[in-house]
Design an enzyme around this catalytic site. Structure first.
Site, mmCIF file in Angstrom:
data_model
loop_
_atom_site.group_PDB
_atom_site.id
_atom_site.type_symbol
_atom_site.label_atom_id
_atom_site.label_comp_id
_atom_site.label_asym_id
_atom_site.label_seq_id
_atom_site.Cartn_x
_atom_site.Cartn_y
_atom_site.Cartn_z
ATOM 1 N N GLU A 83 0.829 -1.208 0.000
ATOM 2 C CA GLU A 83 0.000 0.000 0.000
ATOM 3 C C GLU A 83 0.863 1.259 0.000
ATOM 4 O O GLU A 83 2.040 1.236 0.378
ATOM 5 C CB GLU A 83 -0.947 0.006 1.200
ATOM 6 N N HIS A 92 3.708 -2.213 10.494
ATOM 7 C CA HIS A 92 3.391 -0.790 10.528
ATOM 8 C C HIS A 92 2.161 -0.534 11.382
ATOM 9 O O HIS A 92 1.370 -1.434 11.657
ATOM 10 C CB HIS A 92 3.165 -0.244 9.111
ATOM 11 N N ARG A 110 -2.756 -9.007 12.388
ATOM 12 C CA ARG A 110 -2.515 -8.035 13.459
ATOM 13 C C ARG A 110 -1.513 -8.572 14.476
ATOM 14 O O ARG A 110 -1.542 -9.745 14.836
ATOM 15 C CB ARG A 110 -3.834 -7.676 14.135
#
Length: 398
Positions: free
Chosen positions: A133, A262, A281
């Site tokens: 992304e 991140h 996660r």
């Protein structure tokens, strides 16, 4: 060209005002975290059609060659390869990783074979795609991204009067390499070594005390304190000391590759990514955390965040070329009301962020977009020109 309307996601970390104010829509008491513009089957945009609204993924699949172009179909099949979002973080998001494509395919197939429902809260893979992304800042945007150099991470743990900090300092000093980063990160997450709430809090208090006494690393210590307020006792709070801090100013962009750890902390931005909803996660979340799956997808190499410098196209447009084939992002600013060509040739999504912009297609007339309005432009419409006064975001395929 098709006007599109796109669904908003009301995640708890979102802002009640930032996106409504940006797009000029009415706000309510619910947080608006993201607006998705694309054809991901879990939450596709709705395109204006002759017989009423139609899901964008259905519109594309009904004529994929015209919608996407032969080249995009050959590379990605009959699906739009990117997803465009507006994102507003009022509080920190989860510490996370997105899988590489090989693991995404295998993991999705494994969960399908096991009969795990797509909407199950413990499901890891929602699709078979990777999710690199790029985030383009519309406000000051704070984040953590990628691992620090091991020696620098060791310096941050040094001198903290907390047993966990001393342990992690020892690990990093003994192994000032990628192996030390892996060992420290794993210790914080593995159930057998995961620190207790009290151990995490002891590190938080040590960072707060260092801040009060004139810290030489105030940014790192402030981040620990910030995260502890949002997620008390979560080991991800301590993990932040292993990660690079990033501040993007409006107009700056950062690329996050698959495998990159991140967390977005706060800010408003436009995000473009491969069309995927795969999130693994590591912490800072009440949602499902699969430690084993997360750890197998992490890239532990220490490296600075990847800032993407734009290239200028015909004076008015800045193009951000990400090092992947799935997407590119361009931002066009016009103040002179003259016509300017837009880059790209494939399937495009356009979003007007400011003013009024009229887009002309060689093969399909023109369409005027006001602030907050968006459109899907099929590849068959050919090259585009734009005129008006304002700011236009364009998602495209290289």
């Amino acid at each position: 060209m098709h006007r599109i309307s796109s669904p908003a996601q009301s995640y708890a970390w979102g802002s009640t005002t930032a996106i409504p104010q940006l797009l000029g829509v009415a706000a309510d008491d619910l947080p608006v975290a993201e607006v998705w513009m694309g054809a991901h089957p879990s939450s596709p945009s709705q395109a204006a059609g002759d017989q009423g609204p139609v899901r964008l993924d259905a519109l594309i699949s009904s004529g994929s060659t015209a919608a996407l172009g032969e080249d995009v179909v050959a590379r990605f099949g009959s699906t739009l390869p990117y997803l465009l979002k507006v994102i507003a973080a009022e509080t920190p998001l989860s510490l996370q990783v997105h899988p590489h494509i090989a693991r995404a395919k295998a993991g999705f197939d494994e969960e399908e074979a096991a009969g795990v429902p797509l909407d199950a809260p413990h499901r890891n893979f929602k699709d078979r795609n990777h999710k690199p992304e790029l985030i383009y800042a519309l406000s000051t945007f704070e984040a953590l991204c990628g691992f620090r150099a091991p020696r620098r991470a060791a310096e941050l743990f040094a001198g903290l009067d907390a047993r966990l900090a001393k342990e992690l300092h020892g690990v990093l000093v003994a192994q000032p390499t990628v192996d030390g980063i892996r060992a420290a990160f794993t210790q914080l997450l593995e159930p057998s070594t995961r620190p207790s709430v009290e151990e995490v809090q002891e590190v938080v208090e040590a960072c707060a005390a260092r801040l009060d006494s004139g810290s030489t690393s105030p940014r790192a210590d402030r981040t620990v304190v910030l995260l502890a307020k949002a997620y008390p006792g979560d080991p991800g709070v301590v993990t932040s000391l292993l990660l690079n801090p990033v501040t993007l100013q409006p107009g700056e962009a950062m690329f996050v590759p698959a495998g990159g750890v991140h967390a977005y902390l706060r800010g408003l931005g436009v995000e473009i990514m491969a069309s995927s909803d795969n999130v693994l996660r590591a912490g800072l979340t009440p949602k499902h955390v699969d430690v084993a799956e997360l750890l197998r997808n992490v890239d532990y190499v220490a490296a600075p965040p990847i800032r993407i410098a734009p290239e200028t196209f015909h004076g008015a447009t800045k193009v951000f070329y990400a090092p992947v084939d799935d997407f590119e992002l361009s931002v066009t600013e016009i103040v002179d009301d003259e016509s300017h060509p837009l880059p790209g040739r494939g399937p495009r999504i356009l979003l007007c962020l400011r003013g009024e912009m009229t887009v002309s297609a060689v093969r399909d007339g023109e369409l005027t977009l006001h602030r907050g309005q968006a459109a899907f432009v099929p590849a068959s419409d050919g090259p585009l020109d734009v005129c008006g006064s304002g700011t236009l975001i364009q998602a495209d395929v290289p």
